[in-house]
Design a protein around this motif. Structure first.
Motif, mmCIF file in Angstrom:
data_model
loop_
_atom_site.group_PDB
_atom_site.id
_atom_site.type_symbol
_atom_site.label_atom_id
_atom_site.label_comp_id
_atom_site.label_asym_id
_atom_site.label_seq_id
_atom_site.Cartn_x
_atom_site.Cartn_y
_atom_site.Cartn_z
ATOM 1 N N MET A 1 3.243 -1.712 -11.634
ATOM 2 C CA MET A 1 2.076 -2.394 -11.087
ATOM 3 C C MET A 1 2.419 -3.856 -10.875
ATOM 4 O O MET A 1 2.875 -4.520 -11.785
ATOM 5 C CB MET A 1 0.930 -2.248 -12.082
ATOM 6 C CG MET A 1 -0.328 -2.835 -11.599
ATOM 7 S SD MET A 1 -0.860 -1.951 -10.163
ATOM 8 C CE MET A 1 -2.272 -2.841 -9.760
ATOM 9 N N LEU A 2 2.182 -4.317 -9.687
ATOM 10 C CA LEU A 2 2.514 -5.696 -9.364
ATOM 11 C C LEU A 2 1.277 -6.580 -9.314
ATOM 12 O O LEU A 2 0.236 -6.177 -8.815
ATOM 13 C CB LEU A 2 3.178 -5.754 -7.992
ATOM 14 C CG LEU A 2 4.640 -5.370 -7.916
ATOM 15 C CD1 LEU A 2 5.083 -5.354 -6.461
ATOM 16 C CD2 LEU A 2 5.482 -6.340 -8.700
ATOM 17 N N ARG A 3 1.440 -7.757 -9.822
ATOM 18 C CA ARG A 3 0.417 -8.790 -9.647
ATOM 19 C C ARG A 3 0.927 -9.681 -8.526
ATOM 20 O O ARG A 3 1.950 -10.344 -8.670
ATOM 21 C CB ARG A 3 0.232 -9.581 -10.931
ATOM 22 C CG ARG A 3 -0.866 -10.591 -10.793
ATOM 23 C CD ARG A 3 -1.050 -11.352 -12.088
ATOM 24 N NE ARG A 3 -2.268 -12.112 -11.972
ATOM 25 C CZ ARG A 3 -3.149 -12.237 -12.930
ATOM 26 N NH1 ARG A 3 -2.951 -11.650 -14.084
ATOM 27 N NH2 ARG A 3 -4.231 -12.947 -12.749
ATOM 28 N N LEU A 72 -4.547 10.636 -1.908
ATOM 29 C CA LEU A 72 -5.088 9.335 -2.272
ATOM 30 C C LEU A 72 -4.064 8.255 -1.935
ATOM 31 O O LEU A 72 -2.882 8.402 -2.239
ATOM 32 C CB LEU A 72 -5.391 9.281 -3.775
ATOM 33 C CG LEU A 72 -6.475 10.219 -4.283
ATOM 34 C CD1 LEU A 72 -6.540 10.167 -5.804
ATOM 35 C CD2 LEU A 72 -7.814 9.875 -3.684
ATOM 36 N N VAL A 73 -4.524 7.206 -1.308
ATOM 37 C CA VAL A 73 -3.625 6.104 -0.973
ATOM 38 C C VAL A 73 -3.199 5.417 -2.268
ATOM 39 O O VAL A 73 -3.974 5.307 -3.223
ATOM 40 C CB VAL A 73 -4.296 5.132 0.024
ATOM 41 C CG1 VAL A 73 -5.406 4.351 -0.617
ATOM 42 C CG2 VAL A 73 -3.299 4.224 0.666
ATOM 43 N N LYS A 74 -1.944 4.998 -2.330
ATOM 44 C CA LYS A 74 -1.386 4.439 -3.563
ATOM 45 C C LYS A 74 -1.684 2.947 -3.676
ATOM 46 O O LYS A 74 -1.465 2.186 -2.738
ATOM 47 C CB LYS A 74 0.127 4.657 -3.574
ATOM 48 C CG LYS A 74 0.795 4.194 -4.834
ATOM 49 C CD LYS A 74 2.288 4.468 -4.804
ATOM 50 C CE LYS A 74 2.943 3.934 -6.049
ATOM 51 N NZ LYS A 74 4.388 4.073 -6.014
ATOM 52 N N LEU A 75 -2.183 2.555 -4.842
ATOM 53 C CA LEU A 75 -2.401 1.142 -5.138
ATOM 54 C C LEU A 75 -1.068 0.536 -5.569
ATOM 55 O O LEU A 75 -0.423 1.017 -6.491
ATOM 56 C CB LEU A 75 -3.425 0.974 -6.261
ATOM 57 C CG LEU A 75 -3.725 -0.458 -6.671
ATOM 58 C CD1 LEU A 75 -4.489 -1.186 -5.578
ATOM 59 C CD2 LEU A 75 -4.526 -0.489 -7.973
ATOM 60 N N LEU A 76 -0.643 -0.509 -4.873
ATOM 61 C CA LEU A 76 0.627 -1.173 -5.178
ATOM 62 C C LEU A 76 0.457 -2.329 -6.149
ATOM 63 O O LEU A 76 1.358 -2.640 -6.919
ATOM 64 C CB LEU A 76 1.282 -1.677 -3.896
ATOM 65 C CG LEU A 76 1.613 -0.625 -2.838
ATOM 66 C CD1 LEU A 76 2.136 -1.295 -1.578
ATOM 67 C CD2 LEU A 76 2.616 0.377 -3.386
ATOM 68 N N VAL A 88 -4.041 -4.385 -3.284
ATOM 69 C CA VAL A 88 -2.970 -4.180 -2.309
ATOM 70 C C VAL A 88 -2.556 -2.713 -2.361
ATOM 71 O O VAL A 88 -2.113 -2.221 -3.404
ATOM 72 C CB VAL A 88 -1.757 -5.090 -2.604
ATOM 73 C CG1 VAL A 88 -0.663 -4.859 -1.579
ATOM 74 C CG2 VAL A 88 -2.183 -6.553 -2.626
ATOM 75 N N TYR A 89 -2.721 -2.031 -1.233
ATOM 76 C CA TYR A 89 -2.416 -0.604 -1.125
ATOM 77 C C TYR A 89 -1.232 -0.385 -0.189
ATOM 78 O O TYR A 89 -0.915 -1.241 0.636
ATOM 79 C CB TYR A 89 -3.616 0.156 -0.532
ATOM 80 C CG TYR A 89 -4.836 0.171 -1.400
ATOM 81 C CD1 TYR A 89 -5.015 1.158 -2.354
ATOM 82 C CD2 TYR A 89 -5.830 -0.788 -1.259
ATOM 83 C CE1 TYR A 89 -6.156 1.194 -3.146
ATOM 84 C CE2 TYR A 89 -6.971 -0.768 -2.044
ATOM 85 C CZ TYR A 89 -7.121 0.232 -2.985
ATOM 86 O OH TYR A 89 -8.243 0.257 -3.762
#
Length: 135
Positions: A1-3, A72-76, A88-89
């Motif tokens: 998971m990126l910030r 489901l679209v992936k949350l980046l 951000v997806y």
């Protein structure tokens, strides 16, 4: 998971330019962008008056990072600097389904076979969410 850094998101979306706007929803606007690595992204910029507080934002980020399903679209990643709350997806190149359903010229591309496969995919995604959240 990126910030994500807000500066990077501003560069990727050309400062949320109108040309990069993909859509508008009840919780904010979605913009397309390109990261320095060349990866295409979709950036959901939550509206200030959306009613989503800090706790809800954090819970949504935590929930979405644990969900993985082909429908489901992936949350980046996310950004929460200052007053900004951004998700951000991964970018889905075919845009949203509503652009096909409500466009007179694109509507004919959705044959009944395609529509049935879409409905089955949505149902599988909802079942996954129901089972996952219930667990």
């Amino acid at each position: 998971m990126l910030r994500f850094d807000l500066g990077m998101i501003l560069i990727a979306t050309d400062e949320f330019s109108a040309e990069n706007k993909l859509g508008q929803g009840g919780f904010g606007s979605v913009y397309k962008g390109i990261l320095p690595s060349g990866q295409k992204i979709a950036v959901k910029r939550l509206a200030g008056g959306s009613g989503q507080g800090d706790l809800e934002f954090k819970n949504e980020v935590l929930l979405l990072t644990r969900l993985q399903h082909r429908n489901l679209v992936k949350l980046l990643g996310f950004c929460n600097e200052g007053d900004e709350e951004i998700l951000v997806y991964e970018h889905v190149p075919n845009s949203s389904l509503d652009q096909f359903i409500f466009d007179e010229h694109k509507r004919w591309l959705l044959t009944w076979d395609v529509r049935c496969r879409i409905i089955e995919g949505v149902a599988r995604g909802l079942l996954y969410l129901h089972v996952w959240i219930k667990a």
